[in-house]
Enzyme design. Structure first.
Site, mmCIF file in Angstrom:
data_model
loop_
_atom_site.group_PDB
_atom_site.id
_atom_site.type_symbol
_atom_site.label_atom_id
_atom_site.label_comp_id
_atom_site.label_asym_id
_atom_site.label_seq_id
_atom_site.Cartn_x
_atom_site.Cartn_y
_atom_site.Cartn_z
ATOM 1 C CG HIS A 1 -86.778 -35.086 24.630
ATOM 2 N ND1 HIS A 1 -85.999 -35.583 23.612
ATOM 3 C CD2 HIS A 1 -88.014 -34.889 24.084
ATOM 4 C CE1 HIS A 1 -86.719 -35.663 22.505
ATOM 5 N NE2 HIS A 1 -87.942 -35.254 22.763
ATOM 6 C CG ASP B 1 -87.801 -37.295 18.942
ATOM 7 O OD1 ASP B 1 -88.991 -37.325 18.601
ATOM 8 O OD2 ASP B 1 -87.330 -36.368 19.631
HETATM 9 ZN ZN ZN Z 1 -90.877 -36.814 20.441
#
Ligand code: ZN
Length: 452
Positions: free
Chosen positions: A268, A319
């Site tokens: 991220h 993800d």
């Molecule tokens: Zn994750």
């Protein structure tokens, strides 16, 4: 030895035609430019190196779509996390394997040929370790074998509920280990992955909020030459909590206190100041972007333009697996930057370059580095991971070269995918996984029970 001849191929030096590949033991042994078709299996279409998926929690595929109803007050990542904790309360090892195989099958159909699974679900629903502490690592490995996915397994170390050694919440009990039990888990993961062809094991401290500085150092030391992945700076609240705890922002703290280098992948890294953006780029680490999930969770927008201008490396991951699509992740990354900067073609490396080609090349390189795998190029010595697009697809038929990749990413998406090879073996034909029926039926049975 498998001998192929490919119509069109993206080679390191550019586009080739009628290219012969000699594949042995899953590896490309030789590439023949302008090969003779004699004795070779012809693969029609446009062959690209398969894209690595650098971040996933496969079990979350089962809860895709279950957190899309508005709650009583501001929904956020943190309310989504409550849904996730409830969902995994009912998952058995069989469920974990069925969902993993299904998610990996969809990844292969969606243009990903290898996966870094950031695996943090370890114990039973009461938080007790299974008889084999690495039971669920074995289930992930089984899912990789069933689907044919190239696997880098990252057993996650998760020890506390928040910054400053906050005790874990009840919803986190399936994740928790101490340094001693983690060592046994890691050994079990290595045994499980020994059964997966070309499997790799790394380590993953979950996030700065889930470890102490001391335990972070201990876990990172266990990585050896394997990759180290960590969630970081996904949420504004996480940044604020980190500042309250340490006086520093998460990425700044990590760069100052951990040996971040090319073995690391920072997942991220959404909320960065200018110094942090430059710091990740200079460290040689990969920024692990998950643009579709980050949009779904309302995380924020990565500093893509400044980061790439500083020479930063990136790859993409699916993800939460809310939507599984290699071209979709790259498209969402570019579109997030267009919205942020109110401009077009912002991530292409230079004037005159195709945005699709630029994104694809960079995500291949960053993804391969983050997974610790010899993938990402159609070249001797690399794994024979190929995604072959349908040259007759309406969006691809009238264009050529880098425009094929622009059309794949921005227009056709995964509907353009025809054949996918992992380690030289065809796992997708005609856009469908070769074991789709059995894998999908088992997934449907598991989900019917879980949601009943
Ligand atoms: Zn994750």
């Amino acid at each position: 030895m498998r001998k192929l001849i490919l119509d069109h191929v993206l080679l390191p030096e550019g586009w080739g035609q009628n290219v012969g590949l000699d594949i042995d033991g899953g590896t490309i042994m030789a590439v023949h430019r302008q090969a003779d078709a004699g004795g070779r299996e012809r693969i029609a279409g446009i062959a690209l190196p398969g894209l690595p998926n650098l971040h996933s929690h496969t079990f979350q595929r089962g809860m895709a779509g279950l957190a899309e109803t508005r709650g009583p007050e501001g929904d956020s990542f943190w309310t989504w996390r409550q849904v996730m904790y409830r969902f995994l309360g009912s998952l058995t090892p069989d469920d974990v394997e069925a969902i993993a195989a299904f998610a990996m099958m969809e990844m292969l159909e969606g243009g990903f040929t290898s996966l870094a699974e950031f695996h943090y679900l370890h114990h039973d629903a009461e938080g007790r370790p299974y008889a084999d502490i690495a039971e669920l690592c074995r289930r992930i490995a089984a899912g990789a074998n069933e689907s044919g996915m190239g696997l880098t397994l990252l057993p996650v170390f998760y020890a506390q509920g928040g910054f400053g050694a906050v005790a874990p919440a009840e919803g986190q009990r399936r994740f928790i280990n101490d340094a001693e039990s983690y060592l046994r888990l890691l050994e079990g993961a290595r045994r499980a992955v020994a059964d997966v062809e070309d499997g790799v094991v790394g380590v993953a401290p979950h996030s700065l909020r889930a470890v102490t500085p001391e335990s972070l150092g201990e876990i990172v030391a266990l990585a050896g030459e394997g990759p180290v992945h960590i969630h970081i700076a996904e949420q504004v609240k996480e940044v604020e909590d980190c500042v309250a705890w340490s006086g520093q922002r998460p990425v700044a703290w990590l760069l100052d206190h951990a040996p971040v280098d090319r073995h690391w992948c920072l997942i991220h890294a959404t909320h960065l100041d200018a110094r942090e953006t430059k710091g990740i780029a200079e460290s040689g680490a990969v920024a692990g972007l998950c643009p579709i999930t980050e949009a779904n969770l309302g995380d924020g927008i990565f500093e893509g333009v400044d980061y790439l201008a500083a020479g930063g490396r990136f790859g993409v991951g699916s993800d939460s697996n809310i939507e599984i699509s290699a071209p979709g992740e790259l498209r969402q990354f570019e579109y997030s930057q267009r919205l942020k900067h109110r401009a077009r073609n912002v991530l292409a490396a230079r004037e005159g370059q195709s945005t699709g080609r630029s994104l694809y090349d960079q995500a291949l390189m960053g993804g391969a580095q983050a997974l610790g795998r010899r993938v990402g190029a159609i070249e001797a010595g690399y794994r024979a991971d190929l995604v072959v697009l349908d040259a007759g697809h309406p969006d691809l038929a009238a264009v050529s070269g880098d425009r094929w990749i622009d059309s794949y990413l921005f227009v056709a998406g995964k509907s353009a995918i025809d054949t996918v090879f992992v380690a030289g073996k065809p796992v997708v034909r005609g856009g469908r996984h070769v074991n789709r029926e059995a894998v999908a039926a088992r997934y449907a049975r598991a989900m019917a029970r879980i949601l009943s």
